[in-house]
Motif scaffolding. Structure first.
Motif, PDB file in Angstrom:
ATOM      1  N   THR A  87       0.873  -1.131   0.162  1.00 52.72           N
ATOM      2  CA  THR A  87      -0.121   0.148   0.018  1.00 52.72           C
ATOM      3  C   THR A  87       0.995   1.509   0.050  1.00 52.72           C
ATOM      4  O   THR A  87       0.419   2.100  -0.502  1.00 52.72           O
ATOM      5  N   PHE A  94      -1.591  -4.651   4.201  1.00 45.92           N
ATOM      6  CA  PHE A  94      -2.573  -4.927   4.927  1.00 45.92           C
ATOM      7  C   PHE A  94      -2.252  -6.039   6.099  1.00 45.92           C
ATOM      8  O   PHE A  94      -3.115  -6.201   7.045  1.00 45.92           O
ATOM      9  N   ASN A  95      -1.158  -6.584   5.959  1.00 52.44           N
ATOM     10  CA  ASN A  95      -0.759  -7.318   7.188  1.00 52.44           C
ATOM     11  C   ASN A  95       0.478  -7.003   8.129  1.00 52.44           C
ATOM     12  O   ASN A  95       1.222  -7.629   8.622  1.00 52.44           O
ATOM     13  N   ASP A 107       3.896  -5.639  13.324  1.00 56.03           N
ATOM     14  CA  ASP A 107       2.513  -5.601  13.152  1.00 56.03           C
ATOM     15  C   ASP A 107       1.696  -5.456  14.656  1.00 56.03           C
ATOM     16  O   ASP A 107       2.358  -5.312  15.487  1.00 56.03           O
ATOM     17  N   THR A 124      -3.142  -1.710  14.673  1.00 53.28           N
ATOM     18  CA  THR A 124      -3.637  -2.503  13.713  1.00 53.28           C
ATOM     19  C   THR A 124      -2.350  -2.703  12.893  1.00 53.28           C
ATOM     20  O   THR A 124      -1.624  -2.073  12.553  1.00 53.28           O
ATOM     21  N   ARG A 138      -3.259  -3.116   9.416  1.00 49.53           N
ATOM     22  CA  ARG A 138      -3.769  -2.767   8.212  1.00 49.53           C
ATOM     23  C   ARG A 138      -3.468  -1.305   7.874  1.00 49.53           C
ATOM     24  O   ARG A 138      -4.097  -0.366   8.013  1.00 49.53           O
ATOM     25  N   THR A 160      -2.004   1.640   5.667  1.00 50.88           N
ATOM     26  CA  THR A 160      -2.436   2.488   4.210  1.00 50.88           C
ATOM     27  C   THR A 160      -1.577   3.663   3.801  1.00 50.88           C
ATOM     28  O   THR A 160      -1.139   3.643   2.654  1.00 50.88           O
ATOM     29  N   SER A 205      -3.336   4.092   9.712  1.00 55.41           N
ATOM     30  CA  SER A 205      -3.941   2.658   9.381  1.00 55.41           C
ATOM     31  C   SER A 205      -5.137   2.819   8.494  1.00 55.41           C
ATOM     32  O   SER A 205      -5.854   4.022   8.433  1.00 55.41           O
ATOM     33  N   GLU A 206      -5.809   1.742   8.153  1.00 54.36           N
ATOM     34  CA  GLU A 206      -7.110   1.921   7.418  1.00 54.36           C
ATOM     35  C   GLU A 206      -8.232   2.325   8.423  1.00 54.36           C
ATOM     36  O   GLU A 206      -9.015   3.000   7.771  1.00 54.36           O
ATOM     37  N   ARG A 247      -8.215   4.900   2.575  1.00 59.14           N
ATOM     38  CA  ARG A 247      -6.875   4.877   1.795  1.00 59.14           C
ATOM     39  C   ARG A 247      -6.153   6.153   1.375  1.00 59.14           C
ATOM     40  O   ARG A 247      -5.194   6.267   1.192  1.00 59.14           O
TER      41      ARG A 247
END
Length: 158
Positions: A60, A75-76, A90, A99, A101, A103, A117-118, A143
């Motif tokens: 991303t 996203f991981n 993470d 999180t 995720r 972005t 993050s998202e 995003r």
């Protein structure tokens, strides 16, 4: 430290263009179906995926910090690359990341890596670890994110 959500300025147009260019190049790389048999070039081409240590093959954002590390958002989780191997950050192994995720990434004038993050969480890398910005409000979800640093060092995010 001042973090303010506001409107993008004309200086953020370059960031938007770079963001679009990155996703276009990423989609071309993902569309590759066959290995390159012969490459007329003096350069060596390598591809890094989950088999080489990335947390996910869908990227991303990518940024390089002044210390030379390349940071890859997925996203991981977030991966820090030193040219040889990846170190994964993470939500499971990094308290400063609420999180996995991720972005958006941004490197400010002080060399700090900012992570969005998202879900609107905001963290930054300093002194060998992540710290979460807790002002009671999350950034809007989604995003798209534009970053701007003013002359006083304040970070504006829209």
């Amino acid at each position: 430290m001042q973090v303010v959500a506001g409107h993008p300025t004309s200086g953020c147009v370059a960031a938007r263009i770079a963001f679009c260019l990155f996703f276009w190049v990423s989609s071309l790389a993902m569309a590759r179906t066959a290995e390159v048999e012969f490459l007329e070039s003096q350069y060596i081409v390598d591809a890094w995926q989950t088999e080489q240590g990335l947390p996910d093959n869908f990227i991303t954002a990518i940024r390089q910090t002044p210390d030379g590390y390349i940071w890859v958002a997925t996203f991981n989780g977030l991966a820090r690359f030193n040219g040889v191997e990846f170190v994964i950050f993470d939500a499971a192994n990094t308290p400063g990341l609420p999180t996995s995720r991720i972005t958006n990434l941004y490197v400010d004038g002080k060399g700090r890596l900012w992570v969005r993050s998202e879900y609107g969480h905001l963290s930054y890398w300093t002194e060998g670890g992540f710290k979460t910005v807790t002002n009671g409000n999350r950034l809007p979800m989604g995003r798209n994110c534009l970053w701007y640093e003013d002359d006083a060092g304040g970070i504006w995010i829209a």
